[in-house]
Design a protein around this motif. Structure first.
Motif, short mmCIF file in Angstrom:
data_model
loop_
_atom_site.label_atom_id
_atom_site.label_comp_id
_atom_site.label_asym_id
_atom_site.label_seq_id
_atom_site.Cartn_x
_atom_site.Cartn_y
_atom_site.Cartn_z
N ASN A 38 1.07 -1.30 -0.03
CA ASN A 38 0.04 -0.01 -0.02
C ASN A 38 0.83 1.23 -0.02
N PRO A 39 0.80 1.90 -1.33
CA PRO A 39 1.69 3.23 -1.25
C PRO A 39 1.34 4.51 -0.16
N ASP A 40 -0.28 4.31 0.42
CA ASP A 40 -0.70 5.42 1.08
C ASP A 40 -0.10 5.22 2.32
N ILE A 41 0.63 4.28 2.88
CA ILE A 41 1.16 4.11 4.27
C ILE A 41 2.47 4.63 4.47
N VAL A 42 2.48 5.61 5.39
CA VAL A 42 3.77 6.49 5.77
C VAL A 42 3.86 6.21 7.14
N VAL A 43 5.24 6.43 7.62
CA VAL A 43 5.85 6.27 8.94
C VAL A 43 6.36 7.48 9.42
N LEU A 44 5.80 7.90 10.87
CA LEU A 44 6.71 8.86 11.55
C LEU A 44 7.25 8.33 13.11
N ASP A 45 8.31 9.02 13.00
CA ASP A 45 8.83 8.52 14.59
C ASP A 45 9.50 9.80 15.27
N ALA A 46 9.81 9.81 16.34
CA ALA A 46 10.14 10.65 17.23
C ALA A 46 11.60 10.42 17.72
N ASP A 47 12.53 10.33 16.66
CA ASP A 47 14.04 10.18 16.81
C ASP A 47 14.21 9.05 17.58
N LEU A 48 13.27 7.92 17.58
CA LEU A 48 13.70 6.49 18.25
C LEU A 48 13.42 5.32 17.30
N SER A 49 13.67 5.46 15.99
CA SER A 49 13.22 4.60 15.02
C SER A 49 14.21 3.33 15.14
N CYS A 50 15.35 3.45 15.69
CA CYS A 50 16.03 2.29 15.76
C CYS A 50 15.55 1.16 16.80
N SER A 51 14.81 2.04 18.03
CA SER A 51 14.39 1.18 19.16
C SER A 51 12.71 0.71 18.84
N THR A 52 12.14 1.63 18.20
CA THR A 52 10.89 1.20 17.92
C THR A 52 10.64 0.16 16.54
N LYS A 53 11.85 0.12 15.96
CA LYS A 53 12.03 -0.95 14.70
C LYS A 53 11.32 -0.18 13.38
N THR A 54 11.05 1.15 13.50
CA THR A 54 10.53 1.97 12.17
C THR A 54 11.54 2.05 11.37
N ALA A 55 12.94 2.02 11.78
CA ALA A 55 14.02 2.05 10.85
C ALA A 55 14.17 1.26 9.64
N LYS A 56 13.35 0.16 9.83
CA LYS A 56 13.63 -0.97 8.99
C LYS A 56 12.54 -0.50 7.64
N PHE A 57 11.30 0.35 7.88
CA PHE A 57 10.55 1.02 6.80
C PHE A 57 11.20 2.29 6.38
N ALA A 58 12.07 3.06 7.13
CA ALA A 58 12.82 4.19 6.63
C ALA A 58 13.64 3.72 5.47
N LYS A 59 14.41 2.32 5.94
CA LYS A 59 15.58 2.07 4.96
C LYS A 59 15.06 1.69 3.54
N VAL A 60 13.86 0.99 3.57
CA VAL A 60 13.10 0.62 2.25
C VAL A 60 12.41 1.73 1.70
N PHE A 61 11.83 2.64 2.59
CA PHE A 61 10.75 3.74 1.95
C PHE A 61 11.25 5.18 2.64
N PRO A 62 12.38 5.64 2.02
CA PRO A 62 12.81 6.61 2.71
C PRO A 62 11.93 7.80 2.32
N ASP A 63 11.41 7.92 1.38
CA ASP A 63 10.35 8.88 0.97
C ASP A 63 9.17 8.97 1.70
N ARG A 64 8.89 7.89 2.39
CA ARG A 64 7.43 7.70 3.05
C ARG A 64 7.75 7.73 4.54
#
Length: 327
Positions: A38-64
């Motif tokens: 789903n291209p409409d899914i975006v992710v936000l984090d408050a500078d804890l992406s390594c701990s919350t594991k959203t860094a995985k999404f950031a690596k694959v979809f940096p523009d989202r």
């Protein structure tokens, strides 16, 4: 707005079944899978992406992916804005910051507007461990549950977490999902399918029934087995959906037994124990024993030792149930 595939067709679903792992890890992996669908899914984090594991999404979809810095209130407001443009934002940080520091923004910009925002908070409960009381959210379920329109989910294991993340993305409206830092035991059966507002009954006991969520489901299952061996017929139900509460399932478990025990890694004030007690007081008065944190802050220490210190163990559940039936 794009649509996600059914939970049954997600290619990564099977990798979580039967595996002991932290629910935050299941979240990070599932986000990437959802992002592919789903291209409409975006992710936000408050500078804890390594701990919350959203860094995985950031690596694959940096523009989202949007790292909002240590600005949780801004993160929630931005997520609400993205939702109003048709995106499906997942906003993540530690539970204590998501629900405490940004409570007003969640109430005003997300829930009051019925914005389609998913607040997925990690590091909930005392199993944050050595970070101590300032980082151990024991009030987050109460804070989210009280807001009109907010759904509140506490998955029991990685398998249920993956499913709850997908279902949250398919559901229109605010959702709060509480995840943990520590590895948890796999408990849900392979044919299990998560639904918002539905409980899963493992077994109904004639003497007692334990209503639990999060990591306490595994402790409840252990306790029930010990109690049954000792002659107290005990059942277990997983109420991962704290709000909406599965009232039919709760009524069914309560009317079949003499005692209902609630077990949660949260304050006994305002969480699952309160939700269960409120419903039963009005609809089926019965003895209820609440197991959780008793009106106190957490403290620093290894997660397993903290669970024992605060009585969040199968052994303590067994003790409380036996004491009740001795009376």
């Amino acid at each position: 707005m794009g649509k996600t595939e059914s939970i049954c067709s997600l290619s990564n679903l099977s990798e979580f079944y039967g595996k002991d792992m932290a629910t935050r890890d299941a979240y990070g992996i599932t986000l990437v899978e959802l992002g592919k669908k789903n291209p409409d899914i975006v992710v936000l984090d408050a500078d804890l992406s390594c701990s919350t594991k959203t860094a995985k999404f950031a690596k694959v979809f940096p523009d989202r992916f949007f790292n909002m810095g240590i600005s949780e209130q801004d993160m929630i407001g931005t997520a609400a804005g993205l939702a109003l443009t048709g995106k499906i934002p997942f906003a993540s940080t530690f539970a204590i910051f998501a629900t405490g520091r940004a409570w007003e923004q969640i109430r005003q910009t997300v829930c009051y507007s019925n914005a389609n925002v998913k607040v997925v908070a990690t590091h909930g409960g005392i199993t944050v461990g050595e970070d101590g009381a300032t980082h151990q959210a024991l009030e987050d379920i109460a804070l989210m549950r009280v807001i009109p329109g907010m759904s509140v989910i506490v998955p029991s294991d990685a398998y249920e977490t993956a499913q709850s993340i997908v279902k949250a993305s398919e559901y229109y409206g605010p959702v709060y999902i509480r995840l943990g830092r520590a590895k948890v035991q796999a408990v849900m059966p392979e044919d299990y399918r998560f639904q918002i507002g539905k409980a899963y009954i493992f077994r109904i006991g004639k003497d007692a029934n334990i209503v639990a969520n999060g990591l306490m489901v595994s402790e409840a299952l252990k306790a029930a087995e010990i109690l049954r061996e000792g002659g107290i017929d005990t059942g277990v139900a997983n109420f991962s959906s704290v709000k909406p509460l599965d009232e039919d399932a709760l009524f069914k478990t309560a009317k079949s037994s003499k005692l209902v025990i609630t077990a949660e890694e949260h304050s006994i004030i305002g969480g699952l124990g309160s939700a269960v007690s409120e419903f039963l007081a009005e609809n089926h008065p019965i003895a209820v024993k609440r197991i959780g944190i008793s009106d106190s802050f957490g403290c620093s220490g290894p997660s397993k030792e903290l669970l024992k210190f605060y009585g969040l163990t199968a052994e303590n559940i067994v003790k409380i149930v036996k004491e009740f039936f001795k009376k």
